[in-house]
Design a protein around this motif. Structure first.
Motif, PDB file in Angstrom:
ATOM      1  N   PHE A 161       0.843  -1.204   0.000  1.00 36.81           N
ATOM      2  CA  PHE A 161       0.000   0.000   0.000  1.00 36.81           C
ATOM      3  C   PHE A 161       0.881   1.257   0.000  1.00 36.81           C
ATOM      4  O   PHE A 161       0.565   2.242  -0.672  1.00 36.81           O
ATOM      5  CB  PHE A 161      -0.911   0.023   1.230  1.00 36.81           C
ATOM      6  CG  PHE A 161      -2.074  -0.914   1.162  1.00 36.81           C
ATOM      7  CD1 PHE A 161      -3.048  -0.779   0.175  1.00 36.81           C
ATOM      8  CD2 PHE A 161      -2.225  -1.939   2.079  1.00 36.81           C
ATOM      9  CE1 PHE A 161      -4.138  -1.628   0.110  1.00 36.81           C
ATOM     10  CE2 PHE A 161      -3.302  -2.800   2.024  1.00 36.81           C
ATOM     11  CZ  PHE A 161      -4.258  -2.651   1.042  1.00 36.81           C
ATOM     12  N   GLY A 162       1.969   1.207   0.768  1.00 39.34           N
ATOM     13  CA  GLY A 162       2.851   2.357   0.848  1.00 39.34           C
ATOM     14  C   GLY A 162       3.535   2.678  -0.465  1.00 39.34           C
ATOM     15  O   GLY A 162       3.697   3.845  -0.817  1.00 39.34           O
ATOM     16  N   VAL A 163       3.930   1.635  -1.189  1.00 34.12           N
ATOM     17  CA  VAL A 163       4.561   1.856  -2.492  1.00 34.12           C
ATOM     18  C   VAL A 163       3.573   2.503  -3.449  1.00 34.12           C
ATOM     19  O   VAL A 163       3.911   3.441  -4.191  1.00 34.12           O
ATOM     20  CB  VAL A 163       5.092   0.524  -3.062  1.00 34.12           C
ATOM     21  CG1 VAL A 163       5.520   0.696  -4.515  1.00 34.12           C
ATOM     22  CG2 VAL A 163       6.265   0.023  -2.218  1.00 34.12           C
ATOM     23  N   ILE A 164       2.332   2.024  -3.430  1.00 33.55           N
ATOM     24  CA  ILE A 164       1.306   2.630  -4.286  1.00 33.55           C
ATOM     25  C   ILE A 164       1.095   4.090  -3.903  1.00 33.55           C
ATOM     26  O   ILE A 164       1.045   4.981  -4.757  1.00 33.55           O
ATOM     27  CB  ILE A 164      -0.014   1.841  -4.182  1.00 33.55           C
ATOM     28  CG1 ILE A 164       0.158   0.443  -4.773  1.00 33.55           C
ATOM     29  CG2 ILE A 164      -1.152   2.589  -4.881  1.00 33.55           C
ATOM     30  CD1 ILE A 164      -1.007  -0.489  -4.509  1.00 33.55           C
ATOM     31  N   ASN A 165       0.991   4.351  -2.604  1.00 34.55           N
ATOM     32  CA  ASN A 165       0.790   5.727  -2.159  1.00 34.55           C
ATOM     33  C   ASN A 165       1.988   6.599  -2.489  1.00 34.55           C
ATOM     34  O   ASN A 165       1.848   7.789  -2.793  1.00 34.55           O
ATOM     35  CB  ASN A 165       0.531   5.748  -0.650  1.00 34.55           C
ATOM     36  CG  ASN A 165       0.047   7.094  -0.158  1.00 34.55           C
ATOM     37  OD1 ASN A 165      -0.946   7.623  -0.651  1.00 34.55           O
ATOM     38  ND2 ASN A 165       0.753   7.665   0.800  1.00 34.55           N
ATOM     39  N   SER A 166       3.195   6.020  -2.461  1.00 36.97           N
ATOM     40  CA  SER A 166       4.413   6.774  -2.768  1.00 36.97           C
ATOM     41  C   SER A 166       4.444   7.255  -4.211  1.00 36.97           C
ATOM     42  O   SER A 166       5.144   8.227  -4.524  1.00 36.97           O
ATOM     43  CB  SER A 166       5.651   5.915  -2.482  1.00 36.97           C
ATOM     44  OG  SER A 166       5.750   5.607  -1.108  1.00 36.97           O
ATOM     45  N   MET A 167       3.727   6.577  -5.097  1.00 39.61           N
ATOM     46  CA  MET A 167       3.624   7.061  -6.473  1.00 39.61           C
ATOM     47  C   MET A 167       3.064   8.471  -6.504  1.00 39.61           C
ATOM     48  O   MET A 167       3.508   9.321  -7.269  1.00 39.61           O
ATOM     49  CB  MET A 167       2.725   6.142  -7.298  1.00 39.61           C
ATOM     50  CG  MET A 167       3.298   4.797  -7.641  1.00 39.61           C
ATOM     51  SD  MET A 167       2.062   3.777  -8.481  1.00 39.61           S
ATOM     52  CE  MET A 167       1.551   4.876  -9.827  1.00 39.61           C
ATOM     53  N   PHE A 168       2.085   8.713  -5.657  1.00 42.86           N
ATOM     54  CA  PHE A 168       1.401  10.004  -5.666  1.00 42.86           C
ATOM     55  C   PHE A 168       2.101  11.008  -4.748  1.00 42.86           C
ATOM     56  O   PHE A 168       2.226  12.183  -5.097  1.00 42.86           O
ATOM     57  CB  PHE A 168      -0.049   9.813  -5.235  1.00 42.86           C
ATOM     58  CG  PHE A 168      -0.818   8.882  -6.120  1.00 42.86           C
ATOM     59  CD1 PHE A 168      -1.387   9.337  -7.307  1.00 42.86           C
ATOM     60  CD2 PHE A 168      -0.942   7.535  -5.800  1.00 42.86           C
ATOM     61  CE1 PHE A 168      -2.078   8.476  -8.139  1.00 42.86           C
ATOM     62  CE2 PHE A 168      -1.633   6.669  -6.627  1.00 42.86           C
ATOM     63  CZ  PHE A 168      -2.201   7.134  -7.802  1.00 42.86           C
ATOM     64  N   TYR A 169       2.558  10.535  -3.586  1.00 43.29           N
ATOM     65  CA  TYR A 169       3.145  11.432  -2.589  1.00 43.29           C
ATOM     66  C   TYR A 169       4.426  10.801  -2.056  1.00 43.29           C
ATOM     67  O   TYR A 169       4.373   9.795  -1.353  1.00 43.29           O
ATOM     68  CB  TYR A 169       2.137  11.674  -1.464  1.00 43.29           C
ATOM     69  CG  TYR A 169       2.689  12.460  -0.301  1.00 43.29           C
ATOM     70  CD1 TYR A 169       3.213  13.736  -0.500  1.00 43.29           C
ATOM     71  CD2 TYR A 169       2.681  11.938   0.987  1.00 43.29           C
ATOM     72  CE1 TYR A 169       3.732  14.464   0.563  1.00 43.29           C
ATOM     73  CE2 TYR A 169       3.171  12.654   2.055  1.00 43.29           C
ATOM     74  CZ  TYR A 169       3.702  13.917   1.837  1.00 43.29           C
ATOM     75  OH  TYR A 169       4.210  14.638   2.884  1.00 43.29           O
ATOM     76  N   HIS A 170       5.569  11.395  -2.393  1.00 47.93           N
ATOM     77  CA  HIS A 170       6.829  10.742  -2.035  1.00 47.93           C
ATOM     78  C   HIS A 170       7.117  10.783  -0.540  1.00 47.93           C
ATOM     79  O   HIS A 170       7.989  10.067  -0.052  1.00 47.93           O
ATOM     80  CB  HIS A 170       7.992  11.318  -2.847  1.00 47.93           C
ATOM     81  CG  HIS A 170       8.373  12.729  -2.512  1.00 47.93           C
ATOM     82  ND1 HIS A 170       9.072  13.531  -3.395  1.00 47.93           N
ATOM     83  CD2 HIS A 170       8.170  13.507  -1.420  1.00 47.93           C
ATOM     84  CE1 HIS A 170       9.300  14.708  -2.847  1.00 47.93           C
ATOM     85  NE2 HIS A 170       8.763  14.710  -1.657  1.00 47.93           N
ATOM     86  N   GLY A 171       6.387  11.605   0.198  1.00 48.85           N
ATOM     87  CA  GLY A 171       6.566  11.661   1.647  1.00 48.85           C
ATOM     88  C   GLY A 171       5.767  10.616   2.402  1.00 48.85           C
ATOM     89  O   GLY A 171       5.656  10.693   3.637  1.00 48.85           O
ATOM     90  N   ASP A 172       5.235   9.640   1.686  1.00 49.35           N
ATOM     91  CA  ASP A 172       4.433   8.563   2.281  1.00 49.35           C
ATOM     92  C   ASP A 172       5.086   7.988   3.541  1.00 49.35           C
ATOM     93  O   ASP A 172       6.288   7.720   3.560  1.00 49.35           O
ATOM     94  CB  ASP A 172       4.268   7.448   1.243  1.00 49.35           C
ATOM     95  CG  ASP A 172       3.827   6.138   1.858  1.00 49.35           C
ATOM     96  OD1 ASP A 172       2.642   6.037   2.216  1.00 49.35           O
ATOM     97  OD2 ASP A 172       4.680   5.236   2.003  1.00 49.35           O
TER      98      ASP A 172
ATOM     99  N   ASN B 141      13.573   8.931  -7.394  1.00 42.25           N
ATOM    100  CA  ASN B 141      14.211  10.091  -6.786  1.00 42.25           C
ATOM    101  C   ASN B 141      13.521  10.497  -5.477  1.00 42.25           C
ATOM    102  O   ASN B 141      14.181  10.706  -4.450  1.00 42.25           O
ATOM    103  CB  ASN B 141      14.183  11.255  -7.775  1.00 42.25           C
ATOM    104  CG  ASN B 141      14.665  12.556  -7.174  1.00 42.25           C
ATOM    105  OD1 ASN B 141      15.836  12.793  -7.028  1.00 42.25           O
ATOM    106  ND2 ASN B 141      13.719  13.422  -6.812  1.00 42.25           N
ATOM    107  N   GLY B 142      12.192  10.625  -5.506  1.00 42.08           N
ATOM    108  CA  GLY B 142      11.458  11.119  -4.342  1.00 42.08           C
ATOM    109  C   GLY B 142      11.556  10.198  -3.147  1.00 42.08           C
ATOM    110  O   GLY B 142      11.720  10.656  -2.007  1.00 42.08           O
ATOM    111  N   LYS B 143      11.467   8.892  -3.390  1.00 42.54           N
ATOM    112  CA  LYS B 143      11.495   7.958  -2.270  1.00 42.54           C
ATOM    113  C   LYS B 143      12.864   7.927  -1.624  1.00 42.54           C
ATOM    114  O   LYS B 143      12.980   7.856  -0.385  1.00 42.54           O
ATOM    115  CB  LYS B 143      11.110   6.557  -2.748  1.00 42.54           C
ATOM    116  CG  LYS B 143      10.610   5.666  -1.618  1.00 42.54           C
ATOM    117  CD  LYS B 143       9.368   6.289  -0.995  1.00 42.54           C
ATOM    118  CE  LYS B 143       9.034   5.683   0.348  1.00 42.54           C
ATOM    119  NZ  LYS B 143       7.950   6.429   1.013  1.00 42.54           N
TER     120      LYS B 143
END
Length: 384
Positions: free
Chosen positions: A103-114, A196-198
């Motif tokens: 779930f976190g990886v999916i959410n990280s697509m949208f918001y890198h601060g997940d 990059n974001g993660k």
């Protein structure tokens, strides 16, 4: 004071409160896209600054800490429920963390601060301490809260306390992110966030001591569950006084670091330590006030539906929020200072709360919570 209210009710409400405060913070910072629109009148800029400073004072570094504390409480409740049936929940919990990571990886697509992905990885720290006595768990948690790596950096800086340090490594990653936030397509944003974001978000968490603080809060939450503290108003009255007194000197040193009287190389790790302690202290203030008010002011239960659907609420706010502010969507980062972004955040929080009420009137759990629950107990006949 009515202490017969189920501790699950106050935990759900507190989790919902954390979701709302996270929503408001994420909106005023445009979901990690820090940009101040130009051409605003002076009075509005002044209002924006007051709102920005106030929300970060109240919730910055504290909302996610409330979430971490409650993560530990929830682990204890699940672990204990299986324990009384003669079952060991630890292996199932490990699988549950793997699912949370997805779930976190999916959410990280949208918001890198997940935070879901970070919680999923650090949540494994609960497995080896689940059967330790309270004293040992508390000792481990306190050692982590001391920020051992930052103290090692303090020791390293002692020979050259005035040495000029380079910028934190995470800054370069966030700088690159701003370009695709503003001009990238949705696919470019999603790809950038996962790479990059993660990396930038994980580096930032390391640089700011979060990777020690989070598992410590997990363990403290587990202890709070064991001791039944969310049914003990006297504990929270005492915690409020102690944490408020501790917060004052930490906040003063954080806000006026020149009071430390040390060079830049020493100041940076010391500020990591002090800021971490200040955030934990004020988090306890917020939790204490909320718990004490909850038993007197039943209207605070309006946060409970959001808390029961916290996974769904957190992911949905990332999807909607980034679509509002980033360039591939409405591009509202260009036009909204803290005031207008706060208004948007409040509207979104109200909409999420009403949707949660509507959904839970028809279903026992939120949409993503249902998927998580079913997959957690996949292949098991005894489901909690």
């Amino acid at each position: 004071m009515n202490t017969t209210t189920s501790r699950l009710d106050v935990i759900d409400a507190l989790r919902g409160f954390a979701i709302v405060s996270i929503m408001l913070l994420h909106n005023i910072e445009h979901f990690d896209f820090y940009f101040s629109p130009t051409g605003l009148p002076a009075w509005l800029q002044a209002v924006d600054k007051v709102i920005w400073d106030s929300l970060f004072f109240l919730f910055g570094g504290k909302s996610y800490a409330i979430f971490a504390l409650l993560f530990g409480v929830t682990f204890y409740l699940q672990y204990h429920n299986r324990e009384v049936r003669g079952e060991d929940f630890r292996a199932r919990f490990a699988w549950r963390l793997v699912l949370l990571l997805a779930f976190g990886v999916i959410n990280s697509m949208f918001y890198h601060g997940d935070i879901l992905s970070i919680y999923a990885v650090l949540g494994f720290a609960l497995i080896p301490v689940a059967r330790l006595g309270n004293r040992w768990v508390l000792i481990i948690a306190l050692l982590l809260l001391l920020q051992p790596y930052a103290w090692w950096e303090v020791i390293q800086a002692l020979p050259n306390p005035d040495e000029k340090l380079p910028n934190p490594a995470s800054w370069a990653y966030f700088g690159r992110a701003n370009d695709y936030f503003a001009h990238g397509s949705a696919f470019q944003v999603w790809a950038g966030n996962l790479t990059n974001g993660k990396i930038g978000a994980v580096r930032w968490s390391w640089e700011n001591g979060r990777l020690f603080q989070i598992p410590a809060l997990f363990m403290l939450g587990m202890l709070a569950g064991r001791k039944g503290l969310f049914s003990d108003p006297l504990f929270w009255r005492r915690a409020l006084i102690v944490s408020a007194l501790l917060f004052i000197p930490f906040y003063m040193l954080k806000s006026w670091p020149e009071l430390l009287g040390v060079g830049a190389a020493l100041r940076r790790p010391l500020l990591v330590i002090i800021t971490s302690w200040a955030n934990v202290a004020f988090m306890v203030v917020l939790v204490s006030v909320f718990v004490l008010l909850f038993y007197k002011q039943r209207w605070l239960a309006i946060f409970s539906p959001l808390g029961r659907m916290s996974l769904t609420s957190y992911v949905v706010q990332s999807v909607i929020g980034t679509s509002i502010y980033y360039g591939f969507g409405l591009g509202m980062y260009q036009y909204t200072g803290a005031s207008f972004a706060l208004a948007i955040g409040i509207l979104l929080a109200v909409a999420q709360q009403r949707f949660s009420v509507w959904w839970l009137a028809r279903h026992p759990q939120g949409p993503l919570e249902t998927v998580w629950h079913k997959l957690t107990w996949l292949g098991s006949r005894a489901k909690s």
